[in-house]
Design an enzyme around this catalytic site. Structure first.
Site, mmCIF file in Angstrom:
data_model
loop_
_atom_site.group_PDB
_atom_site.id
_atom_site.type_symbol
_atom_site.label_atom_id
_atom_site.label_comp_id
_atom_site.label_asym_id
_atom_site.label_seq_id
_atom_site.Cartn_x
_atom_site.Cartn_y
_atom_site.Cartn_z
ATOM 1 N N ASN A 31 0.847 -1.191 0.000
ATOM 2 C CA ASN A 31 0.000 0.000 0.000
ATOM 3 C C ASN A 31 0.885 1.244 0.000
ATOM 4 O OD1 ASN A 31 0.501 0.859 2.853
ATOM 5 N ND2 ASN A 31 -0.353 -1.172 3.238
ATOM 6 N N ASP A 83 -4.595 -6.016 5.060
ATOM 7 C CA ASP A 83 -5.648 -6.821 5.680
ATOM 8 C C ASP A 83 -5.630 -8.252 5.158
ATOM 9 O OD1 ASP A 83 -6.761 -4.838 7.317
ATOM 10 O OD2 ASP A 83 -7.672 -3.907 5.551
ATOM 11 N N LYS A 90 8.335 -17.806 -9.853
ATOM 12 C CA LYS A 90 7.698 -16.668 -10.510
ATOM 13 C C LYS A 90 6.532 -17.162 -11.367
ATOM 14 C CE LYS A 90 8.413 -12.848 -13.586
ATOM 15 N NZ LYS A 90 9.198 -12.345 -14.688
ATOM 16 N N PRO A 94 -3.523 -11.585 10.422
ATOM 17 C CA PRO A 94 -3.876 -11.355 11.818
ATOM 18 C C PRO A 94 -4.026 -9.857 12.050
ATOM 19 C CG PRO A 94 -1.542 -11.895 11.609
ATOM 20 C CD PRO A 94 -2.164 -12.123 10.258
ATOM 21 N N ASP A 95 -4.948 -9.478 12.901
ATOM 22 C CA ASP A 95 -5.107 -8.061 13.244
ATOM 23 C C ASP A 95 -4.243 -7.798 14.484
ATOM 24 O OD1 ASP A 95 -5.983 -5.563 14.290
ATOM 25 O OD2 ASP A 95 -7.755 -5.729 13.016
ATOM 26 N N ILE A 96 -3.139 -7.105 14.282
ATOM 27 C CA ILE A 96 -2.156 -6.930 15.356
ATOM 28 C C ILE A 96 -2.728 -6.048 16.460
ATOM 29 C CG2 ILE A 96 0.227 -6.239 15.853
ATOM 30 C CD1 ILE A 96 0.682 -6.523 12.744
ATOM 31 N N PHE A 103 -4.796 3.510 14.549
ATOM 32 C CA PHE A 103 -5.044 4.523 13.527
ATOM 33 C C PHE A 103 -6.181 4.046 12.636
ATOM 34 C CE2 PHE A 103 -1.719 7.833 13.485
ATOM 35 C CZ PHE A 103 -1.058 7.432 14.628
ATOM 36 N N LYS A 129 -14.580 1.516 14.758
ATOM 37 C CA LYS A 129 -13.318 0.749 14.756
ATOM 38 C C LYS A 129 -12.723 0.686 16.153
ATOM 39 C CE LYS A 129 -11.050 0.749 11.039
ATOM 40 N NZ LYS A 129 -10.342 1.214 9.854
HETATM 41 O O1 C5P Z 1 -8.815 -2.297 10.146
HETATM 42 P P1 C5P Z 1 -7.894 -1.216 9.753
HETATM 43 O O2 C5P Z 1 -6.754 -1.675 8.885
HETATM 44 O O3 C5P Z 1 -8.549 0.004 9.185
HETATM 45 O O4 C5P Z 1 -7.276 -0.717 11.149
HETATM 46 C C1 C5P Z 1 -6.266 0.221 11.243
HETATM 47 C C2 C5P Z 1 -5.544 0.090 12.545
HETATM 48 O O5 C5P Z 1 -5.351 -1.283 12.872
HETATM 49 C C3 C5P Z 1 -4.167 0.678 12.479
HETATM 50 O O6 C5P Z 1 -3.818 1.118 13.781
HETATM 51 C C4 C5P Z 1 -3.315 -0.502 12.054
HETATM 52 O O7 C5P Z 1 -1.959 -0.331 12.443
HETATM 53 C C5 C5P Z 1 -3.984 -1.642 12.781
HETATM 54 N N1 C5P Z 1 -3.926 -2.932 12.090
HETATM 55 C C6 C5P Z 1 -3.188 -3.959 12.620
HETATM 56 N N2 C5P Z 1 -3.195 -5.192 12.011
HETATM 57 C C7 C5P Z 1 -3.915 -5.416 10.897
HETATM 58 C C8 C5P Z 1 -4.683 -4.382 10.354
HETATM 59 C C9 C5P Z 1 -4.669 -3.165 10.954
HETATM 60 O O8 C5P Z 1 -2.512 -3.747 13.627
HETATM 61 N N3 C5P Z 1 -3.902 -6.602 10.323
#
Ligand code: C5P
Length: 397
Positions: free
Chosen positions: A208, A276, A286, A303-305, A323, A337
């Site tokens: 991104n 995501d 390749k 994983p959502d950290i 954020f 969120k």
């Molecule tokens: O869900 P979204 O990507 O909009 O959420 C943004 C926030 O979640 C940011 O603080 C980003 O660093 C954190 N994040 C994360 N792990 C992910 C996706 C987002 O820590 N896989």
């Protein structure tokens, strides 16, 4: 820059000991005094004569040197400094510290001291990654010991990876940041920053537009207020700040692992633009154009950290900040969120292309907390960082 300080420099036994000579020069150039301690192994790499010539004073090396004990006992030596720096800090010295051994001058000084200690680890990549070393590092962090580095790169032993001692300017900056008495002195704060790269095949990846500018500015502002900062960064375009511990990762899963290793922390700021999704099965070759047939990519969720750390039952940082980069209904989406992720604050911004924020120098944010929302005017990312960090200092006071 803080005023002149007294630095006790312990030089351990590793090839990086040669950098300790330059470190002495740079610290003295900046007005600090350096009392050197050379371990027996350290003396295999640099000579006591070079060390004492550069430091302009006697080099200490033996616990049982009676003259030294008559002049200045090891207890006094360990406490007559404003900071003790260990560079290079070898795996062995780190293990001794974690276990509280005191079988030579360096380990005895480190056990006897009540002075802040900063370690610049240097060792082979496998030794650094070994579970025993990582356990020792976690123990020492819990004891309040500071770290700078190690960096990633080519090593004298021919391998590549984390384990190289931090460069001299980084160590100088970390020493001075530690001495700078600020409202965040003694606080350990984790910052994630930059994009992540999710591999498709050996040459392609999903990414991104995050430059890492906002996360970097936040880490720099935290260090300026005296915090010990661990900076976990994806492949950003702006260079990381000096004087903080930098951990470089590529993927979301690597970022989560690095964050988990870096805890405990007093606060965690998740400024990274984490992908995501990743490609479910990365191709190890390749991918080729095959007669007009388009590739079919399947995705898997990363994983959502932020959510993972926010939900920790044990060891959750006291303040967790996320954020929200949104293109529509910024405040409503960001408020939802905050609840969904379980973090304490959300820093929301509008990243629609027309705003020029993503990758740009400015930001216009809204801070969402349990108390409500607060819209800040558009300003430079460094200014956003300074204001945010001031609030973080108040929250942790
Ligand atoms: O869900 P979204 O990507 O909009 O959420 C943004 C926030 O979640 C940011 O603080 C980003 O660093 C954190 N994040 C994360 N792990 C992910 C996706 C987002 O820590 N896989």
């Amino acid at each position: 820059m803080p005023g002149a300080s007294r630095i006790l420099l312990i030089i351990g036994g590793g090839i990086a000991a040669y950098k300790a000579l330059d470190l002495i020069r740079r610290l003295r150039e900046r007005g600090h005094s350096v009392t050197p301690v050379l371990t027996r192994a350290g003396a295999e790499f640099v000579t006591p004569l070079s060390v004492s010539a550069l430091a302009g004073r006697k080099v200490y090396s033996d616990l049982f040197d009676l003259t030294d004990e008559a002049e200045m006992g090891h207890i006094e030596l360990s406490r007559s400094a404003d900071v003790i720096v260990v560079a290079p800090a070898t795996a062995d010295l780190i293990a001794k510290m974690a276990q509280g051994h005191a079988d030579d001058l360096a380990s005895t000084l480190l056990l006897a001291t009540d002075t802040p200690v900063l370690l610049a680890p240097a060792m082979n990549v496998r030794m650094w990654q070994h579970a025993a070393t990582q356990r020792n590092i976690a123990t020492l962090r819990g004891d309040g010991i500071g770290f700078v580095g190690p960096n990633e790169g080519d090593m004298a032993c021919g391998e590549h990876g984390p384990g190289r001692m931090a460069e001299v300017p980084q160590i100088v900056a970390a020493v001075e940041a530690g001495l700078a008495d600020g409202p965040l002195t003694g606080r350990r704060i984790l910052v994630t920053s930059g994009p992540t790269h999710e591999p498709i095949d050996p040459v392609r990846y999903l990414a991104n537009r995050s430059s890492g500018a906002q996360g970097t500015a936040i880490a720099r502002a935290l260090a300026a207020l005296g915090a010990e900062v661990v900076f976990v960064t994806g492949p950003a375009t702006v260079p990381p700040p000096e004087g903080v511990e930098v951990i470089r990762v590529e993927t979301a899963r690597e970022m989560l692992a690095a964050v988990e290793r870096a805890l405990p922390a007093d606060a965690a700021i998740f400024a990274a633009a984490v992908a995501d999704w990743r490609v479910a099965r990365e191709s190890d070759r390749k991918m080729k154009k095959t007669g007009g047939a388009l590739p079919h990519l399947e995705f898997a969720e990363n994983p959502d950290i932020l959510a993972t750390v926010s939900a920790l039952a044990e060891g959750r940082p006291r303040l967790v900040v996320g954020f929200a980069a949104e293109t529509d209904d910024v405040v409503a989406n960001a408020t939802a969120k905050r609840a969904r992720k379980g973090c304490d604050w959300i820093v929301a911004n509008d990243v629609s292309a027309a705003t020029g924020i993503m990758g740009g120098a400015e930001n216009a944010v809204t801070i969402i907390t349990a108390e409500g929302t607060e819209a800040w005017p558009r300003m430079g990312k460094a200014e956003v960082a300074a204001r945010l960090v001031e609030r973080i200092a108040q929250a942790l006071a």
